[in-house]
Design a protein around this motif. Sequence first.
Motif, PDB file in Angstrom:
ATOM      1  N   LEU A 150      30.342  57.545   1.666  1.00  0.00           N
ATOM      2  CA  LEU A 150      30.554  58.853   1.158  1.00  0.00           C
ATOM      3  C   LEU A 150      29.755  59.652   2.002  1.00  0.00           C
ATOM      4  O   LEU A 150      28.493  59.568   2.070  1.00  0.00           O
ATOM      5  N   TYR A 151      30.257  61.138   2.005  1.00  0.00           N
ATOM      6  CA  TYR A 151      29.374  62.140   2.453  1.00  0.00           C
ATOM      7  C   TYR A 151      29.050  63.121   1.470  1.00  0.00           C
ATOM      8  O   TYR A 151      29.910  63.584   0.702  1.00  0.00           O
TER       9      TYR A 151
ATOM     10  N   ASP B 261      27.374  65.868   1.072  1.00  0.00           N
ATOM     11  CA  ASP B 261      27.737  67.384   0.890  1.00  0.00           C
ATOM     12  C   ASP B 261      29.361  67.700   0.864  1.00  0.00           C
ATOM     13  O   ASP B 261      29.506  68.850   1.042  1.00  0.00           O
ATOM     14  N   MET B 262      30.030  66.721   0.657  1.00  0.00           N
ATOM     15  CA  MET B 262      31.696  67.193   0.448  1.00  0.00           C
ATOM     16  C   MET B 262      31.898  66.723  -1.155  1.00  0.00           C
ATOM     17  O   MET B 262      31.426  66.110  -1.785  1.00  0.00           O
TER      18      MET B 262
ATOM     19  N   GLU C 231      37.735  67.443  -0.353  1.00  0.00           N
ATOM     20  CA  GLU C 231      37.435  67.533   0.871  1.00  0.00           C
ATOM     21  C   GLU C 231      37.302  66.229   1.647  1.00  0.00           C
ATOM     22  O   GLU C 231      37.831  66.080   2.731  1.00  0.00           O
ATOM     23  N   TYR C 232      36.577  65.445   1.151  1.00  0.00           N
ATOM     24  CA  TYR C 232      36.379  64.014   1.680  1.00  0.00           C
ATOM     25  C   TYR C 232      37.827  63.255   1.874  1.00  0.00           C
ATOM     26  O   TYR C 232      37.907  62.693   2.942  1.00  0.00           O
TER      27      TYR C 232
ATOM     28  N   LEU D 148      40.635  64.692   2.146  1.00  0.00           N
ATOM     29  CA  LEU D 148      41.484  65.285   3.138  1.00  0.00           C
ATOM     30  C   LEU D 148      40.974  64.812   4.367  1.00  0.00           C
ATOM     31  O   LEU D 148      41.871  64.590   5.308  1.00  0.00           O
ATOM     32  N   TYR D 149      39.833  64.631   4.539  1.00  0.00           N
ATOM     33  CA  TYR D 149      39.182  64.213   5.983  1.00  0.00           C
ATOM     34  C   TYR D 149      39.548  62.948   6.103  1.00  0.00           C
ATOM     35  O   TYR D 149      40.167  62.618   7.488  1.00  0.00           O
ATOM     36  N   VAL D 150      39.630  62.016   5.268  1.00  0.00           N
ATOM     37  CA  VAL D 150      39.769  60.736   5.490  1.00  0.00           C
ATOM     38  C   VAL D 150      41.475  60.520   5.689  1.00  0.00           C
ATOM     39  O   VAL D 150      41.882  59.843   6.899  1.00  0.00           O
TER      40      VAL D 150
ATOM     41  N   ASN E  91      39.832  66.927  13.456  1.00  0.00           N
ATOM     42  CA  ASN E  91      39.662  66.814  12.172  1.00  0.00           C
ATOM     43  C   ASN E  91      37.944  66.511  12.044  1.00  0.00           C
ATOM     44  O   ASN E  91      37.229  67.076  11.254  1.00  0.00           O
TER      45      ASN E  91
ATOM     46  N   THR F 150      27.775  55.172   6.211  1.00  0.00           N
ATOM     47  CA  THR F 150      28.813  55.927   6.502  1.00  0.00           C
ATOM     48  C   THR F 150      29.895  55.869   7.706  1.00  0.00           C
ATOM     49  O   THR F 150      30.789  56.000   7.953  1.00  0.00           O
TER      50      THR F 150
END
Lengths: 339, 287
Positions: free
Chosen positions: A85-86, A88-89, A93-94, A96-98, B3, B76
């Motif tokens: 996991l990131y 700061d998201m 958001e996370y 959507l990114y994935v 992205n 990550t």
Amino acid sequence: MIEAKNLVKKYGDTVALDGVSFAFEKGSVYGFLGPNGAGKSTTMNILTGCLAATEGEVTVNGYDIYADAKMAKSFIGYLPEQPPLYADMTPVEYLLYVGRAKGLRGETLYREVDEVIRRTSLLKVRDRLIKNLSKGYKQRVGIAQAIVGDPEIIILDEPTVGLDPKQIIEIRNLIADLGREHTVILSSHILSEISEVCDYVVIISDGRIVASDTVENLRSVIDGTKIVNLDVKCKSSQAEAVLTQLVDIKHFEVHKKGAGVVSAKVEMSGTADVREQIFFAFAEAKYPIVSMSIEEASLESIFLRITSDSKEKKNKKYKISSVKTEGNNTDLGESEGKE
Amino acid sequence: MFNQYVKELKSSFHNMTAALYISLILVFTGIFTTVYNLMGRYPTFEYALFQTILIFLIAVPVLTMRSFADEKALKTDTLLYSLPVGMTKIVMGKFLALVSINAISVLIVSLYPIVFSFYGKINFLMTYSNILAYFLLGCALISIGMFISSLTESVVLSAVSTLGALLLVYFVDVIALLIPGDPWMSLICFIVVALALGALVYVYMKSIIIASSVGGVLAVGAVVFYVLKKDLFAGLFPSMLEKLDIFGILNNFLMGIFDLPAIVYLVSVTVLFVFMTVRSMEKKRWS
């Protein structure tokens, strides 16, 4: 669906995996079970292309995980041991990114992310930063990440670690739910979890598959002897007299329980159920049985037996009928007879 | 790739590294511009700008330290490996995000000559070709920093090693002066480099045969050349070292020469290190 052939992984001179093969079909939940350091995570990392095997190959729907990495990986959702996991998201958001990385675009992307958030019950925290979430929620975001884009194969490495009992039940239900339409592969060292969720169990020890079967078959094949516990209203000597007459009993123990009741532990010799015999024998002697129960071999005992056996008797074959694994893999464990 | 680019750009601003980078660059170009151009009435902006390239030594490690080291430290990177996206696209996305942050500071800086033009005559062509060279230098240094970040799991180690590497590059012309111009001295240096390359191959491939053959062939090659063309070796190694000085390569621009080979050199260095970052990330899969 997903097939591994003779996977070998070496770290320098240490052999982490030693000839692991299996083929998993669609629509079932498979569990990897093994003590810590047995090679569960290594296997999963190889299945998902995060790690390259020293030897052997992995194919997903016919696509090689390295040669056709993009195609093969598009069928897989993966939750590693530590959710990637990131901090700061936000979960939205996370995801959507994935989702975009998995090739979703436009309307479908947003619909899919909403659906996944609903499924993993993340609605309450969808717009909070991941770093502020509790471990349980983080784990759920990790699972959400794996199932976003509706991949055919979902691989979860210890998905319920660090969750509270309520969350564990929720996640188990989710896994069972996912198992209906997807192939779910999960690893755990918690045996009750595997026996509850999985259809098939693959037991790994020291980098080898030592058993691979359905939970029921593992129970019946490995532990043929069943134990009957009963409480009878009589004296110890009387109970012993009755029990010695019975034929299908291998061994029994009788001890006083108090208030005129003795309890007996009876080990059956075959697979036949001797409860009826016991009942009628005591009934004839007019000693009332107040309770009787059959004790099935727990997955714990199976697991401990197999994993310790595989260490002790590295040369002996462990013969277990294999369901869904490759035909030549029926003699699981030491078919090569290596020292 | 896009992205990854957007995600990276956002996260660089979230964790302050982008802001720190841009402000470091702007504060120091501001100071030097004030001193040289505004107070010293110096008519060329590029002199002030090139006084500030030393700031890259601090600013670039700050910007690049997290790029891959952080992913590894927080595990990550498994996500990057498991997603159906090639490593080249991920590295390019990250690199372009860092380049964009560099571009933001360069764009702000390139407004200064326009302001100066209200008060005097500015040779725009010369100034902007210098700013272009300055931008490309930043990109090359960023690619080096990103590569170093991909080698380690520690953000601090990544920053310190990048600083060390950039210092080495910055002072490589001074180091070149240390080496005497004798032909045999150059030969010894080449042999040392050949053996070091062999050691690097060993670290990378863990094969003593390939490593010793690479080191051996290069070392023997150097000796053979030395025997054949001894004169060529006089001062050869120091002059080759000087070529590594990607800071000094821009001196021609300051003199008003649009040095195309220098541009090509900077771009090549950038491409090389981006490529090496991809390789270094791919290699982790095989560890």
